[in-house]
Design a protein around this motif. Structure first.
Motif, PDB file in Angstrom:
ATOM      1  N   ASP A   1       6.254   5.411   3.329  1.00  0.00           N
ATOM      2  CA  ASP A   1       4.960   5.376   2.650  1.00  0.00           C
ATOM      3  C   ASP A   1       4.579   3.966   2.218  1.00  0.00           C
ATOM      4  OD1 ASP A   1       4.430   8.092   2.867  1.00  0.00           O
ATOM      5  OD2 ASP A   1       5.395   8.576   0.954  1.00  0.00           O
ATOM      6  N   ALA A   2       5.538   3.062   2.141  1.00  0.00           N
ATOM      7  CA  ALA A   2       5.281   1.690   1.705  1.00  0.00           C
ATOM      8  C   ALA A   2       4.846   0.832   2.887  1.00  0.00           C
ATOM      9  CB  ALA A   2       6.536   1.099   1.068  1.00  0.00           C
ATOM     10  N   VAL A   3       3.695   0.194   2.750  1.00  0.00           N
ATOM     11  CA  VAL A   3       3.198  -0.720   3.785  1.00  0.00           C
ATOM     12  C   VAL A   3       2.978  -2.080   3.121  1.00  0.00           C
ATOM     13  CG1 VAL A   3       1.368  -1.215   5.453  1.00  0.00           C
ATOM     14  CG2 VAL A   3       2.076   1.156   5.060  1.00  0.00           C
TER      15      VAL A   3
ATOM     16  N   LEU B   1       0.856  -1.179   0.000  1.00  0.00           N
ATOM     17  CA  LEU B   1       0.000   0.000   0.000  1.00  0.00           C
ATOM     18  C   LEU B   1       0.891   1.226   0.000  1.00  0.00           C
ATOM     19  CD1 LEU B   1      -2.617  -1.147   2.655  1.00  0.00           C
ATOM     20  CD2 LEU B   1      -2.790  -1.267   0.155  1.00  0.00           C
ATOM     21  N   ASP B   2       0.415   2.286  -0.604  1.00  0.00           N
ATOM     22  CA  ASP B   2       1.175   3.526  -0.689  1.00  0.00           C
ATOM     23  C   ASP B   2       0.427   4.590   0.105  1.00  0.00           C
ATOM     24  OD1 ASP B   2       2.559   5.814  -1.342  1.00  0.00           O
ATOM     25  OD2 ASP B   2       2.505   5.467  -3.510  1.00  0.00           O
ATOM     26  N   LEU B   3       0.987   4.969   1.247  1.00  0.00           N
ATOM     27  CA  LEU B   3       0.316   5.941   2.107  1.00  0.00           C
ATOM     28  C   LEU B   3       0.284   7.339   1.505  1.00  0.00           C
ATOM     29  CD1 LEU B   3       1.423   4.830   5.681  1.00  0.00           C
ATOM     30  CD2 LEU B   3      -0.504   4.076   4.273  1.00  0.00           C
ATOM     31  N   ALA B   4       1.053   7.577   0.463  1.00  0.00           N
ATOM     32  CA  ALA B   4       1.035   8.876  -0.211  1.00  0.00           C
ATOM     33  C   ALA B   4       0.111   8.866  -1.427  1.00  0.00           C
ATOM     34  CB  ALA B   4       2.447   9.262  -0.642  1.00  0.00           C
TER      35      ALA B   4
ATOM     36  N   PRO C   1       2.205  -1.509  -9.091  1.00  0.00           N
ATOM     37  CA  PRO C   1       0.842  -1.920  -9.441  1.00  0.00           C
ATOM     38  C   PRO C   1       0.301  -1.097 -10.611  1.00  0.00           C
ATOM     39  CG  PRO C   1       0.879  -0.826  -7.295  1.00  0.00           C
ATOM     40  CD  PRO C   1       2.291  -0.934  -7.758  1.00  0.00           C
ATOM     41  N   GLY C   2      -0.458  -1.747 -11.476  1.00  0.00           N
ATOM     42  CA  GLY C   2      -1.040  -1.078 -12.627  1.00  0.00           C
ATOM     43  C   GLY C   2      -2.425  -0.530 -12.363  1.00  0.00           C
ATOM     44  N   PHE C   3      -2.890  -0.656 -11.135  1.00  0.00           N
ATOM     45  CA  PHE C   3      -4.204  -0.177 -10.744  1.00  0.00           C
ATOM     46  C   PHE C   3      -4.053   0.605  -9.440  1.00  0.00           C
ATOM     47  CE2 PHE C   3      -5.200  -3.784 -13.416  1.00  0.00           C
ATOM     48  CZ  PHE C   3      -6.294  -3.330 -14.145  1.00  0.00           C
ATOM     49  N   PRO C   4      -5.033   1.439  -9.100  1.00  0.00           N
ATOM     50  CA  PRO C   4      -4.957   2.173  -7.830  1.00  0.00           C
ATOM     51  C   PRO C   4      -4.897   1.226  -6.628  1.00  0.00           C
ATOM     52  CG  PRO C   4      -6.711   3.036  -9.221  1.00  0.00           C
ATOM     53  CD  PRO C   4      -6.226   1.772  -9.867  1.00  0.00           C
ATOM     54  N   VAL C   5      -4.136   1.613  -5.609  1.00  0.00           N
ATOM     55  CA  VAL C   5      -4.089   0.818  -4.380  1.00  0.00           C
ATOM     56  C   VAL C   5      -4.827   1.507  -3.244  1.00  0.00           C
ATOM     57  CG1 VAL C   5      -1.982  -0.443  -4.947  1.00  0.00           C
ATOM     58  CG2 VAL C   5      -1.826   1.721  -3.687  1.00  0.00           C
ATOM     59  N   VAL C   6      -5.319   2.733  -3.484  1.00  0.00           N
ATOM     60  CA  VAL C   6      -6.172   3.427  -2.519  1.00  0.00           C
ATOM     61  C   VAL C   6      -7.438   3.832  -3.254  1.00  0.00           C
ATOM     62  CG1 VAL C   6      -6.440   5.435  -1.003  1.00  0.00           C
ATOM     63  CG2 VAL C   6      -4.235   4.265  -1.143  1.00  0.00           C
ATOM     64  N   VAL C   7      -8.579   3.455  -2.690  1.00  0.00           N
ATOM     65  CA  VAL C   7      -9.883   3.757  -3.265  1.00  0.00           C
ATOM     66  C   VAL C   7     -10.689   4.549  -2.251  1.00  0.00           C
ATOM     67  CG1 VAL C   7      -9.888   1.758  -4.813  1.00  0.00           C
ATOM     68  CG2 VAL C   7     -10.818   1.539  -2.504  1.00  0.00           C
ATOM     69  N   ALA C   8     -11.667   5.319  -2.719  1.00  0.00           N
ATOM     70  CA  ALA C   8     -12.448   6.164  -1.817  1.00  0.00           C
ATOM     71  C   ALA C   8     -13.122   5.336  -0.731  1.00  0.00           C
ATOM     72  CB  ALA C   8     -13.474   6.978  -2.601  1.00  0.00           C
ATOM     73  N   ASP C   9     -13.736   4.235  -1.122  1.00  0.00           N
ATOM     74  CA  ASP C   9     -14.366   3.353  -0.146  1.00  0.00           C
ATOM     75  C   ASP C   9     -14.480   1.956  -0.747  1.00  0.00           C
ATOM     76  OD1 ASP C   9     -16.735   3.252  -1.765  1.00  0.00           O
ATOM     77  OD2 ASP C   9     -17.484   5.053  -0.773  1.00  0.00           O
TER      78      ASP C   9
END
Length: 174
Positions: free
Chosen positions: A79-81, A61-64, A155-163
């Motif tokens: 930022d890397a988890v 996961l990318d906290l930024a 990753p080729g897709f988002p790793v943080v989504v709104a919900d």
């Protein structure tokens, strides 16, 4: 098709991880499957949980990260988890994307969010056939591979989504 992220986080989960990082430093997560903590995602200081040779790195996961954005490179530094799961549990969950979310309640006794009045929760959605085919060509790394210096791809897709409801849309399927 690019292989989708095996794990994503909601904004609420990312924000709680950022708060925990400010207090505890770099973090890691392990999707547990033990009897004492059920199957809760457990948050530890980076390196404070001994990752086994057969544990599977679901992703980083990318906290930024900005919600819905695709990163140009792997997260770096604090930022890397890394998000891990045991090999046998991965075998049971490999057909699903895990969505790290947060709900009110007390976390597991060993997880860093336990005193916060919030707890991490894993939601999931089944991968679609095309995603499963793409994942076959991009097997996850194991603890022994990471120990040997192999790094996961960006990753080729988002790793943080709104919900959690937007996790499916983040992977391009509506």
């Amino acid at each position: 098709m690019t292989a989708p992220a095996r794990v994503v986080a909601t904004v609420a989960a990312r924000d709680l991880l950022c708060s925990l990082r400010r207090r505890h430093g770099p973090l890691m997560l392990h999707q547990s499957g033990g009897c004492c903590d059920g199957s809760s995602p457990m948050c530890y200081g980076a390196g404070e949980f001994l990752v086994g040779d057969r544990d599977v790195l679901l992703g980083e996961l990318d906290l930024a990260a900005v919600p819905g954005a695709v990163a140009a490179e792997r997260p770096i530094g604090d930022d890397a988890v890394a998000v891990w799961i045991s090999g046998p549990q991965y075998a049971a969950w490999q057909h699903t994307q895990l969505i790290l979310d947060v709900v009110a309640g007390r976390g597991g006794g060993f997880s860093l969010e336990a005193p916060e009045g919030l707890r991490f929760l894993t939601r999931s959605r089944p991968f679609m056939r095309a995603e499963l085919r793409a994942l076959t060509d991009a097997p996850p790394l194991t603890g022994v591979q990471v120990e040997a210096g192999v790094v996961p791809p960006t990753p080729g897709f988002p790793v943080v989504v709104a919900d959690a409801a937007e996790a499916e849309a983040a992977c391009g399927f509506r």
